[in-house]
Design a protein around this motif. Structure first.
Motif, short mmCIF file in Angstrom:
data_model
loop_
_atom_site.label_atom_id
_atom_site.label_comp_id
_atom_site.label_asym_id
_atom_site.label_seq_id
_atom_site.Cartn_x
_atom_site.Cartn_y
_atom_site.Cartn_z
N ILE A 266 0.83 -1.21 0.00
CA ILE A 266 0.00 0.00 0.00
C ILE A 266 0.87 1.26 0.00
O ILE A 266 0.60 2.22 -0.74
CB ILE A 266 -0.95 -0.03 1.22
CG1 ILE A 266 -2.05 -1.07 1.01
CG2 ILE A 266 -1.54 1.36 1.49
CD1 ILE A 266 -2.98 -1.24 2.21
N ILE A 297 -5.57 -0.04 -3.81
CA ILE A 297 -5.33 -0.10 -2.36
C ILE A 297 -6.58 -0.64 -1.64
O ILE A 297 -6.50 -1.55 -0.81
CB ILE A 297 -4.95 1.30 -1.81
CG1 ILE A 297 -3.55 1.68 -2.32
CG2 ILE A 297 -5.01 1.33 -0.28
CD1 ILE A 297 -3.13 3.11 -1.98
N THR A 300 -7.23 -4.35 -2.50
CA THR A 300 -6.24 -5.25 -1.92
C THR A 300 -6.63 -5.59 -0.48
O THR A 300 -6.63 -6.76 -0.07
CB THR A 300 -4.83 -4.62 -1.93
OG1 THR A 300 -4.47 -4.32 -3.27
CG2 THR A 300 -3.79 -5.56 -1.33
N TRP A 301 -6.98 -4.56 0.29
CA TRP A 301 -7.38 -4.82 1.67
C TRP A 301 -8.67 -5.64 1.71
O TRP A 301 -8.81 -6.58 2.50
CB TRP A 301 -7.53 -3.54 2.48
CG TRP A 301 -8.06 -3.88 3.85
CD1 TRP A 301 -9.32 -3.67 4.31
CD2 TRP A 301 -7.36 -4.60 4.88
NE1 TRP A 301 -9.47 -4.21 5.57
CE2 TRP A 301 -8.27 -4.79 5.94
CE3 TRP A 301 -6.07 -5.12 5.00
CZ2 TRP A 301 -7.93 -5.45 7.12
CZ3 TRP A 301 -5.73 -5.79 6.18
CH2 TRP A 301 -6.64 -5.95 7.22
N ALA A 342 2.83 1.29 7.02
CA ALA A 342 2.84 2.00 5.73
C ALA A 342 3.44 3.39 5.91
O ALA A 342 4.22 3.86 5.07
CB ALA A 342 1.43 2.08 5.14
N ILE A 392 -10.93 1.15 5.11
CA ILE A 392 -9.89 1.39 4.11
C ILE A 392 -10.15 2.67 3.30
O ILE A 392 -9.21 3.34 2.86
CB ILE A 392 -9.72 0.16 3.17
CG1 ILE A 392 -8.50 0.30 2.25
CG2 ILE A 392 -10.97 -0.12 2.35
CD1 ILE A 392 -7.17 0.19 2.93
N THR A 396 -7.68 5.79 1.90
CA THR A 396 -7.55 6.30 0.52
C THR A 396 -7.98 7.77 0.44
O THR A 396 -7.43 8.51 -0.37
CB THR A 396 -8.30 5.41 -0.49
OG1 THR A 396 -9.62 5.16 -0.01
CG2 THR A 396 -7.57 4.10 -0.71
#
Ligand code: ADP
Ligand code: MG
Ligand code: MG
Ligand code: MG
Length: 402
Positions: A266, A297, A300-301, A342, A392, A396
């Motif tokens: 990420i 991103i 993916t999570w 991250a 998430i 973002t």
């Protein structure tokens, strides 16, 4: 056959490793073309191709020191064993997402593997503005499956501890401990940033609240043997083409905190997102790319948590697995710690020893500095607010707003 002692291979001796493998037909042995193709920091990589059949293999060999620095930085050859064994372990759950291992030799510190030259390194593809529709699904699946099947939620406790021993990787972990979790947060000479960033760097070095959180993340990295990690899952360790993803280079593999790999992936997407403000010249293309990166991103999570949840429901052996909230608690902790990791990766790639081309290749100095400052702010914000995030899309939103 195989030599009993270690020696660094060259374009001639590498053939002594390849020829006995029966990968190439004997009639091709006089027609093998060897290229040294390694662009990494640590190891030798050879590409061996038959001029007749066009079949090819890759031979990767660890050197007893880090190639980027030279013999003054000794580094264990055991990383080649770790890499081979990690590739084989990963292939048990995600065979389509890793290069096939054809042969390995821990004395020579060699792995012979499938040639993936029809793929490109993700970092390069992203900087050039390419889009890979499968990427999120593949990396989320890779991380979730390798994590679940190596965890105490699935393995017998004796088997889990055996695996922890097998993937004990102190020297490569030490590199991460220093380069990711320590050096960038202190005035250490190996840090690397332009003088123009000094005041922003001072803000980080003097931010006690931030340093307290980094200490906590670092301790987690040092002590939490939750799952088998790739350990170096940045966009230089991922090979892609439009319909395929392959995770390479797991020499940093070890048992660590579950959020670590996803965090690095990420963070590297976030750094590319920032850099596209400079790289993508055409506004519509830039918008498309940046939207793609943020969706990647998020997806993916989502893939990670859905895949992990499904495996948990079907296969968990943990006595608490069916208790409401146990899985949710694990996923929430993993998510929040991933945000913190991250943040560390974003900061260290900006001011630490090893940078990313995404930011460093921005041609105009002023623009490069601007986005490096932005990266430092974003990294610090993630570290300090990791436990405030529960979704998430909040992450973002922050990356979009950076
Ligand atoms: P290092 O540990 O030194 O970073 P990598 O495993 O990342 O080594 O490999 C370095 C480079 O070698 C990769 O970026 C890629 O260009 C090339 N390479 C590595 N593995 C393969 C492969 N299986 N097929 C084709 N090229 C490869
Ligand atoms: Mg590499
Ligand atoms: Mg490597
Ligand atoms: Mg530059």
């Amino acid at each position: 056959q195989v030599k009993p002692t270690y020696e660094p291979l060259n374009k001639l001796t590498v053939l002594d490793v390849v020829k006995p493998l029966a990968f190439f037909d004997e009639s091709e042995h006089s027609q093998l073309l060897v290229k040294e193709i390694g662009d990494g920091n640590l190891n030798l990589v050879f590409h061996i191709e038959s001029a007749l059949s066009k079949k090819a293999v890759i031979v990767k060999q660890a050197l007893p020191y880090a190639k980027v620095v030279g013999e003054s930085w000794p580094l264990t050859l055991d990383r080649a064993r770790i890499e081979s064994e990690a590739l084989l372990k990963e292939a048990e759950s995600v065979p389509h997402l890793v290069p096939k291992v054809l042969y390995s030799d821990s004395t020579l510190a060699v792995t012979v593997m499938e040639d993936l030259s029809d793929h490109v390194i993700l970092r390069k593809g992203l900087i050039e503005g390419q889009i890979y529709p499968q990427l999120a699904n593949d990396i989320g699946t890779f991380a979730a499956k390798t994590a679940f099947y190596s965890s105490d939620f699935y393995l017998h406790p004796f088997e889990k501890k055996e695996q922890v021993k097998r993937f004990s990787n102190p020297e490569l972990c030490k590199i991460t401990e220093d380069l990711v979790f320590t050096d960038p947060f202190f005035n250490i000479e190996t840090n690397d940033f332009p003088a123009e960033l000094q005041s922003e760097v001072d803000v980080i070095w003097n931010d006690t609240e931030l340093l307290k959180e980094v200490a906590q993340l670092r301790l987690s990295f040092l002590t939490k043997a939750e799952v088998l990690l790739h350990g170096d899952l940045h966009s230089g360790s991922i090979f892609v083409k439009s319909d395929s993803t392959k995770v390479i280079d797991p020499e940093f593999a070890f048992y660590g905190p579950a959020g670590f790999d996803i965090a690095h992936f990420i963070a590297n997407l976030a750094l590319n997102h920032l850099s596209q403000n400079a790289h993508a010249k055409e506004p519509f293309h830039r918008e498309t790319l940046q939207t793609y990166l943020l969706e990647t991103i998020e997806k993916t999570w989502e893939t990670y948590s859905e895949t992990f949840t499904q495996l948990w429901n079907e296969k968990a052996t943990d006595p608490f697995a069916k208790i409401l909230g146990v899985l949710e608690n694990f996923l929430e902790k993993t998510f929040q710690e991933a945000i913190g990791f991250a943040g560390c990766e974003i900061i260290r790639r900006t001011i630490g020893l090893a940078h990313v081309a995404d930011l460093d290749s921005i041609p105009q100095k002023e623009v490069e500095l601007f986005y490096k400052k932005t990266a430092l702010e974003l990294g610090a914000k993630l570290i300090k607010n990791q436990r405030k995030l529960t979704n998430i899309t909040e992450l973002t939103d922050w990356i979009r707003g950076a």
